[in-house]
Write a protein that holds these residues in place. Structure first.
Motif, mmCIF file in Angstrom:
data_model
loop_
_atom_site.group_PDB
_atom_site.id
_atom_site.type_symbol
_atom_site.label_atom_id
_atom_site.label_comp_id
_atom_site.label_asym_id
_atom_site.label_seq_id
_atom_site.Cartn_x
_atom_site.Cartn_y
_atom_site.Cartn_z
ATOM 1 N N ARG A 291 0.866 -1.178 0.000
ATOM 2 C CA ARG A 291 0.000 0.000 0.000
ATOM 3 C C ARG A 291 0.901 1.227 0.000
ATOM 4 O O ARG A 291 2.028 1.180 0.502
ATOM 5 N N THR B 290 -2.734 8.794 4.571
ATOM 6 C CA THR B 290 -3.800 7.890 4.124
ATOM 7 C C THR B 290 -3.210 6.967 3.054
ATOM 8 O O THR B 290 -2.654 7.443 2.054
ATOM 9 N N TYR B 291 -3.331 5.664 3.274
ATOM 10 C CA TYR B 291 -2.744 4.705 2.350
ATOM 11 C C TYR B 291 -3.759 4.211 1.331
ATOM 12 O O TYR B 291 -4.953 4.146 1.608
ATOM 13 N N HIS B 292 -3.252 3.860 0.161
ATOM 14 C CA HIS B 292 -4.079 3.387 -0.938
ATOM 15 C C HIS B 292 -3.686 1.957 -1.287
ATOM 16 O O HIS B 292 -2.501 1.636 -1.374
ATOM 17 N N GLY C 184 1.178 5.714 0.307
ATOM 18 C CA GLY C 184 0.589 6.994 0.683
ATOM 19 C C GLY C 184 1.650 8.073 0.677
ATOM 20 O O GLY C 184 2.853 7.784 0.628
ATOM 21 N N ASP D 160 0.088 10.640 9.773
ATOM 22 C CA ASP D 160 -1.242 11.043 9.291
ATOM 23 C C ASP D 160 -1.509 10.647 7.842
ATOM 24 O O ASP D 160 -2.497 11.076 7.249
#
Length: 500
Positions: A175, A339-341, A177, A337
């Protein structure tokens, strides 16, 4: 089929019979018939990441560059590395590598890319390799009085390629981010405007209106000749289990320095990499965590505030550690902080451009030859003698030089790559005009073509504009490069929108 399911389908058929096509489409979406979510379109794609380190430490007894005068390796304070991150979205693979070197010739990097391509299949144009600009690394480029050891260049080609090959071998579901922090305390513009009527004599007999590193409490100064870029962008790649594979950061700081003479060190860049690994709890794992600090647009930026009083003397490597820890702390704050994809699109575009080479005219060449004829024969050179020597070297350069420019897309993040020591205004302009949500620039990428001042800075003069192998591109080079990079970014953005 069960009776309950059969009745459900019959009721749907009854509901839609006789409706117009437009109504049918809306109804199908409402009932979930034929609907495919964005996430479902990506369900058959697996995003992967892999990272690796390869040692590129030169031998004791070989050359260290980074200063006007060559130095010799007498001790290894810390090993230098090729630090590689390979990303794969299932369709496109990209390799990003930093080398713990001051600068490196394009030919060396081209050979490394060919070797890596042979083993991995990653397209050569999908590889971005940059130097970090430590002034205490092995010599990989002919600059000033330093010449590379041919055996070291072969070693560099092999080890740089190996870093990509190993990172590719380490690819695993991952993942990704990114985010950006701010750390203004460690960057200062090193070029200062001089008061009206005050000038500084350059090596060509002219007068400059700007001076680099002008000294503390200098009464002739007006103020900095340019801004700073305090951003600390980072990219974090994690395994699906949550292990941090790599963190790639960017900071627009030339280097820190403060080593002992004759010692090899990757400067604050390596200290940052080690510290961020400790902060994220990834300093002892298998495969190894890889921390990467790329050099941003730092052609006119250093770590010394000439607007203040002289700092107290520090021990060797002490200032490096302070800078590394400060920037790592900010990067860690961003990391917490992110946000992972599970999946993002990757893309890279490359363009080769031609730029003119500034050379001495006949009168200037005659002056240079006269200066060298009067120089001592002991191998020592004054400032003006060094620049006379550079004029002779540049006279043998082609009139045009070929440069590689790149732009990379990772989701809605973009990265540009330039083979120069890029002035900070250029990076700030690209960030401001980029069509992507977040953009940063990596300098000294895919070769070395000297400093990249703006035309305004060329008019003011100063060290970074002085014609030499360290600064030889045409006066308008920054405008040509900026324009081409913005076109590449627009090309990436258009392709991304079309493929949606």
């Amino acid at each position: 089929m069960s009776e309950k399911m059969d009745n459900k389908l019959k009721s749907k058929r009854k509901l839609v019979s006789g409706l117009p096509v437009s109504c049918l489409l809306l109804l199908f979406l409402a009932l979930g018939i034929g609907r495919l979510s964005a996430q479902e379109t990506k369900s058959d794609r697996t995003f992967k990441g892999g990272a690796a380190l390869s040692v590129i430490t030169p031998k004791v007894g070989t050359s260290i560059n980074g200063n006007f005068k060559d130095d010799t390796v007498r001790h290894i304070h810390d090993d230098t590395h090729a630090r590689s991150l390979v990303l794969d979205d299932g369709n496109t693979k990209i390799a990003m590598v930093t080398l713990d070197l001051c600068v490196v010739h394009r030919e060396t990097l081209d050979n490394a890319k060919k070797r890596a391509n042979k083993f991995t299949g990653i397209p050569i144009e999908n590889m971005l390799i940059s130097a970090i600009h430590t002034h205490s690394g092995g010599t990989a480029c002919s600059v000033w009085q330093s010449e590379p050891d041919p055996d070291y260049l072969i070693f560099l080609e092999e080890r740089t390629a190996d870093a990509i090959i190993r990172a590719n071998n380490n690819l695993e579901p991952a993942r990704i981010g990114w985010g950006v922090g701010q750390e203004p305390s460690e960057v200062f513009n090193r070029r200062w405007k001089l008061k009206e009527g005050i000038t500084f004599t350059n090596p060509f007999g002219g007068e400059d209106k700007v001076r680099m590193n002008p000294g503390f409490e200098n009464p002739d100064l007006v103020g900095p000749a340019g801004p700073i870029d305090s951003e600390v962008p980072i990219i974090s790649v994690k395994s699906v289990e949550g292990r941090t594979i790599a963190i790639l950061a960017n900071y627009s700081l030339h280097y820190v320095g403060g080593t002992k003479s004759g010692e090899i060190s990757a400067d604050y860049f390596a200290m940052f990499a080690n510290r961020i690994g400790e902060l994220v709890g990834a300093d002892r794992q298998t495969p190894d965590f890889v921390g990467i600090m790329t050099n941003g647009t730092s052609g006119d930026i250093n770590n010394i505030n000439f607007g203040g009083s002289a700092p107290k003397p520090m021990k060797p490597y002490e200032k490096m550690a302070i800078v590394a820890n400060t920037v790592a702390a900010e990067a860690y704050k961003v990391y917490q902080d992110i946000t992972y994809h599970d999946w993002v699109p990757l893309a890279i575009v490359q363009k080769e451009i031609s730029l003119g080479v500034r050379k001495a005219d006949a009168k200037e060449l005659k002056r240079a030859n006269n200066i060298l004829a009067a120089a001592k024969s002991d191998g020592s050179f004054s400032r003006d003698e060094l620049y006379a020597r550079e004029a002779i070297f540049l006279n043998d350069f082609p009139d045009q030089k070929q440069l590689i420019l790149q732009a990379v897309q990772i989701g809605d993040l973009a990265i540009t790559a330039v083979p120069c020591e890029v002035f900070v205004e250029i990076g700030l302009e690209i960030k401001a005009k980029s069509p992507f949500k977040q953009t940063f620039c990596i300098s000294l990428a895919n070769g070395y073509n000297g400093y990249l001042p703006t035309p305004k800075h060329h008019a003011w003069g100063g060290y970074e504009t002085w014609r030499a192998r360290s600064s030889y591109l045409e006066v308008n080079a920054s405008n040509v490069i900026t324009s081409n990079l913005l076109e590449l970014l627009e090309q990436l953005k258009s392709s991304a929108l079309t493929s949606r």
